[in-house]
Design a protein around this motif. Structure first.
Motif, PDB file in Angstrom:
ATOM      1  N   LYS A 413     -36.184  11.431   1.971  1.00 35.41           N
ATOM      2  CA  LYS A 413     -35.056  10.521   1.761  1.00 35.41           C
ATOM      3  C   LYS A 413     -35.260   9.862   0.404  1.00 35.41           C
ATOM      4  O   LYS A 413     -36.291   9.241   0.150  1.00 35.41           O
ATOM      5  CB  LYS A 413     -35.029   9.462   2.858  1.00 35.41           C
ATOM      6  CG  LYS A 413     -33.938   8.404   2.692  1.00 35.41           C
ATOM      7  CD  LYS A 413     -32.577   8.971   3.017  1.00 35.41           C
ATOM      8  CE  LYS A 413     -31.558   7.827   3.165  1.00 35.41           C
ATOM      9  NZ  LYS A 413     -31.359   7.041   1.948  1.00 35.41           N
ATOM     10  N   LEU A 414     -34.269  10.017  -0.501  1.00 36.57           N
ATOM     11  CA  LEU A 414     -34.395   9.466  -1.844  1.00 36.57           C
ATOM     12  C   LEU A 414     -34.185   7.956  -1.829  1.00 36.57           C
ATOM     13  O   LEU A 414     -33.493   7.411  -0.951  1.00 36.57           O
ATOM     14  CB  LEU A 414     -33.386  10.111  -2.784  1.00 36.57           C
ATOM     15  CG  LEU A 414     -33.534  11.625  -3.005  1.00 36.57           C
ATOM     16  CD1 LEU A 414     -32.448  12.124  -3.943  1.00 36.57           C
ATOM     17  CD2 LEU A 414     -34.915  11.962  -3.559  1.00 36.57           C
ATOM     18  N   SER A 416     -32.578   4.477  -2.910  1.00 38.22           N
ATOM     19  CA  SER A 416     -31.185   4.154  -3.223  1.00 38.22           C
ATOM     20  C   SER A 416     -30.968   4.097  -4.735  1.00 38.22           C
ATOM     21  O   SER A 416     -31.747   3.464  -5.460  1.00 38.22           O
ATOM     22  CB  SER A 416     -30.807   2.807  -2.586  1.00 38.22           C
ATOM     23  OG  SER A 416     -30.898   2.875  -1.189  1.00 38.22           O
ATOM     24  N   THR A 419     -31.320  10.156  -8.034  1.00 42.41           N
ATOM     25  CA  THR A 419     -31.001  11.565  -7.824  1.00 42.41           C
ATOM     26  C   THR A 419     -32.284  12.372  -7.986  1.00 42.41           C
ATOM     27  O   THR A 419     -33.281  11.870  -8.495  1.00 42.41           O
ATOM     28  CB  THR A 419     -29.942  12.053  -8.831  1.00 42.41           C
ATOM     29  OG1 THR A 419     -30.455  11.890 -10.162  1.00 42.41           O
ATOM     30  CG2 THR A 419     -28.636  11.280  -8.670  1.00 42.41           C
ATOM     31  N   ASP A 443     -26.741  15.175  -1.338  1.00 46.08           N
ATOM     32  CA  ASP A 443     -26.573  13.721  -1.396  1.00 46.08           C
ATOM     33  C   ASP A 443     -27.922  13.051  -1.671  1.00 46.08           C
ATOM     34  O   ASP A 443     -28.512  13.259  -2.706  1.00 46.08           O
ATOM     35  CB  ASP A 443     -25.939  13.192  -0.102  1.00 46.08           C
ATOM     36  CG  ASP A 443     -24.545  13.782   0.125  1.00 46.08           C
ATOM     37  OD1 ASP A 443     -23.868  14.082  -0.878  1.00 46.08           O
ATOM     38  OD2 ASP A 443     -24.148  13.952   1.291  1.00 46.08           O
ATOM     39  N   ASP A 444     -28.411  12.271  -0.709  1.00 42.53           N
ATOM     40  CA  ASP A 444     -29.633  11.496  -0.931  1.00 42.53           C
ATOM     41  C   ASP A 444     -30.834  12.091  -0.210  1.00 42.53           C
ATOM     42  O   ASP A 444     -31.804  11.384   0.061  1.00 42.53           O
ATOM     43  CB  ASP A 444     -29.432  10.041  -0.476  1.00 42.53           C
ATOM     44  CG  ASP A 444     -29.124   9.943   1.011  1.00 42.53           C
ATOM     45  OD1 ASP A 444     -28.792  10.984   1.621  1.00 42.53           O
ATOM     46  OD2 ASP A 444     -29.216   8.831   1.562  1.00 42.53           O
ATOM     47  N   ARG A 445     -30.806  13.393   0.083  1.00 38.07           N
ATOM     48  CA  ARG A 445     -31.922  14.017   0.806  1.00 38.07           C
ATOM     49  C   ARG A 445     -32.337  15.307   0.112  1.00 38.07           C
ATOM     50  O   ARG A 445     -31.517  16.017  -0.466  1.00 38.07           O
ATOM     51  CB  ARG A 445     -31.570  14.334   2.253  1.00 38.07           C
ATOM     52  CG  ARG A 445     -31.060  13.162   3.045  1.00 38.07           C
ATOM     53  CD  ARG A 445     -31.021  13.487   4.530  1.00 38.07           C
ATOM     54  NE  ARG A 445     -32.308  13.228   5.146  1.00 38.07           N
ATOM     55  CZ  ARG A 445     -32.679  12.046   5.624  1.00 38.07           C
ATOM     56  NH1 ARG A 445     -31.863  11.030   5.545  1.00 38.07           N
ATOM     57  NH2 ARG A 445     -33.860  11.881   6.180  1.00 38.07           N
ATOM     58  N   THR A 465     -37.248  12.680 -10.172  1.00 37.42           N
ATOM     59  CA  THR A 465     -36.144  11.820  -9.756  1.00 37.42           C
ATOM     60  C   THR A 465     -35.681  10.988 -10.938  1.00 37.42           C
ATOM     61  O   THR A 465     -36.434  10.740 -11.887  1.00 37.42           O
ATOM     62  CB  THR A 465     -36.561  10.890  -8.605  1.00 37.42           C
ATOM     63  OG1 THR A 465     -37.589  10.006  -9.067  1.00 37.42           O
ATOM     64  CG2 THR A 465     -37.069  11.684  -7.407  1.00 37.42           C
ATOM     65  N   GLN A 467     -33.274   7.402 -11.882  1.00 36.86           N
ATOM     66  CA  GLN A 467     -32.520   6.248 -11.406  1.00 36.86           C
ATOM     67  C   GLN A 467     -31.192   6.175 -12.159  1.00 36.86           C
ATOM     68  O   GLN A 467     -31.162   5.946 -13.363  1.00 36.86           O
ATOM     69  CB  GLN A 467     -33.323   4.951 -11.595  1.00 36.86           C
ATOM     70  CG  GLN A 467     -32.673   3.738 -10.954  1.00 36.86           C
ATOM     71  CD  GLN A 467     -33.519   2.486 -11.087  1.00 36.86           C
ATOM     72  OE1 GLN A 467     -34.324   2.377 -12.008  1.00 36.86           O
ATOM     73  NE2 GLN A 467     -33.338   1.538 -10.182  1.00 36.86           N
TER      74      GLN A 467
END
Length: 500
Positions: A413-414, A416, A419, A443-445, A465, A467
């Motif tokens: 799980k990324l 908040s 990406t 999405d966010d996973r 990742t 931000q």
């Protein structure tokens, strides 16, 4: 003044006496101290001290001496006679230990010191947990008792730091803290949920650092039928669903399916639909595919072109109605319960078979205890400039009994506002680094499929990742690892944004 100190020592029913008198007379002063000659480790022992006929102000000190260590048990200053009894906590010993009880009596003109030996024996009680029967069905009440006995099997009063009840997945569903036995027996009961998970449950009682456990089984009889993997240390939901679905397919693909076959198949279907999650699936992709195929085949065998049913869900302050007929029989219907804490009843009237499911969603803290699979993750990178790329490092380790695992899934799980770029999981030729089999990003996973993990050999991976949105009070994210076929073998961990 010359003092002629006389003393006597007696043992009576494991009771030690220490008597000191002056000039061999009882005109005073003299004192007496009584205590057990043999005391059990960690128990409450009684000590009594008396001072008779003091002729001046005296101070009495009683010490328990072991080597260079000295523990003050009593300090009493008196000009008059006194008699005191009190309990003291015996020291913990692993083997028999002979220590000394030291008594000091001192005044302006009088001073004496006496020592007597006392033996401390290790306390090794035996504790049993019993249930009123070995097997329960969901909804029944489990009655149990905890009894502690000494080496001669004589019952003892005992305080238990904690007594817990765990379900077949190790979840704590009942707990009693700082409870004591009454007339040597601790009795408690626990009412199982009507939808309680089947399998082996465990009662645990903690006495200090000791833990005693007892297992019992929760099993559904009659209308439910399923199969699970034999010889497994822990039942796997995914494998049980998959095996049971294959049996259902075998029953329904016979040359001629009789009414008795359909009744037998209905028992399997009844168990399968109870394993479905709130989204209609099961534990994994594999068991979901096989189960849905088997359920679809069963639906074709019991298909009816007419009939309807009405489902009514009632509670003290809430009533919901669902109508199922030939026009909407393939339509999924859902309504929200208004009062979460309530007793609900479900009533079905009609001529068709319907499937009813109730789902409850809630948050639980991230478990910190790892099983055979474990995972650890952290971020690193330059925090000076917004929009910089950061590296998420994660390590997966397997320390189970097998040489290697089945396929392992890492569910990331990324954080908040972030990406992910998974290109670092690939080699220069564009293929995934072994044992990475596949990577899904949505999405966010990020879902990483690992072909297998070798025992006690950690594997380290990195993903990039970025931000893209600054979030205040950024919370940690959860990274999870689990066995594709043994989904109960899983572990979770939280990772934080190191620049937060």
């Amino acid at each position: 003044m010359t003092l002629n100190i006389g003393c006597c020592w007696k043992g009576l029913l494991l009771l030690s006496f220490l008597l000191i008198c002056v000039n061999g007379q009882t005109s005073g002063p003299y004192f007496m101290v009584t205590f057990p000659a043999v005391i059990k480790s960690g128990s409450e022992a009684k000590l009594c001290a008396s001072l008779l006929k003091p002729n001046e102000s005296l101070v009495m000190n009683i010490h328990l001496v072991h080597g260079v260590q000295s523990t003050l048990l009593l300090q009493e200053k008196a000009e008059e006679e006194f008699h005191r009894c009190f309990n003291f906590k015996a020291p913990l010993v692993k083997a028999e230990s002979v220590q000394k009880m030291k008594v000091e009596l001192q005044g302006e003109t009088f001073r004496t010191t006496e020592e007597r030996k006392v033996m401390f024996k290790p306390y090794n009680p035996v504790t049993f947990i019993q249930t009123d029967k070995p097997i329960y069905t969901p909804g029944q009440t489990v009655n149990f008792r905890v009894v502690t006995m000494d080496k001669n099997f004589a019952p003892l009063d005992q305080q238990y730091r904690t007594v817990v009840l765990e379900d077949s997945k190790g979840n704590r569903i009942g707990q009693w803290t700082n409870v004591s036995s009454t007339r040597w027996i601790l009795q408690r009961s626990y009412e199982l949920n009507p939808e309680a998970r089947q399998g082996m449950y465990k009662l645990k009682a903690f006495i200090g650092n000791r833990m005693i456990s007892h297992d019992f089984e929760v099993k559904q009889y009659g209308s439910f039928l399923h199969w699970s993997q034999s010889g497994s240390a822990e039942d796997s939901d995914a494998l049980a669903v998959e095996i049971s679905s294959y049996v259902l397919l075998a029953v329904l693909t016979a040359d001629s399916v009789t009414r008795a076959d359909l009744g037998y198949a209905n028992r399997i279907v009844s168990w399968l639909v109870k394993q479905q999650n709130a989204y209609g699936g099961f534990s994994s992709t594999q068991d979901t595919v096989v189960a849905l195929q088997a359920l679809s085949l069963y639906a074709t065998k019991v298909f009816s072109s007419d009939g309807s049913s009405t489902v009514t869900v009632r509670s003290a302050g809430d009533t919901l109605h669902f109508n199922v007929n030939q026009d909407n029989k393939l339509l999924y219907q859902e309504k929200q319960l208004q009062k979460l804490i309530a007793t609900y009843s479900i009533e079905v009237k009609g001529s068709t078979c319907v499937s009813v499911q109730m789902a409850q969603f809630y948050n639980i803290p991230t478990p910190t205890e790892a099983k055979t699979l474990s995972i650890d993750a952290k971020t690193e990178g330059d925090c000076k400039t917004f929009g910089q790329n950061f590296i998420l490092n994660f390590t997966v380790k397997y320390d189970g009994l097998q040489e290697r695992t089945n396929m392992v899934i890492v569910d990331i799980k990324l954080l908040s506002g972030f990406t992910a770029d998974t290109s670092m999981l690939k080699t220069s030729s564009g293929t995934y680094r072994k044992p990475v089999e596949r990577v899904d990003s949505k999405d966010d996973r990020v879902i990483v499929y690992l072909n297998e993990i070798t025992q006690n050999i950690p594997v380290n991976y990195q993903i990039q990742t970025k931000q893209v949105l600054q979030v205040k009070n950024l919370k940690p994210a959860v990274i999870k690892v689990y066995d594709y076929y043994q989904t109960s073998d899983q572990s979770e961990a939280e990772y934080f944004f190191h620049c937060g």
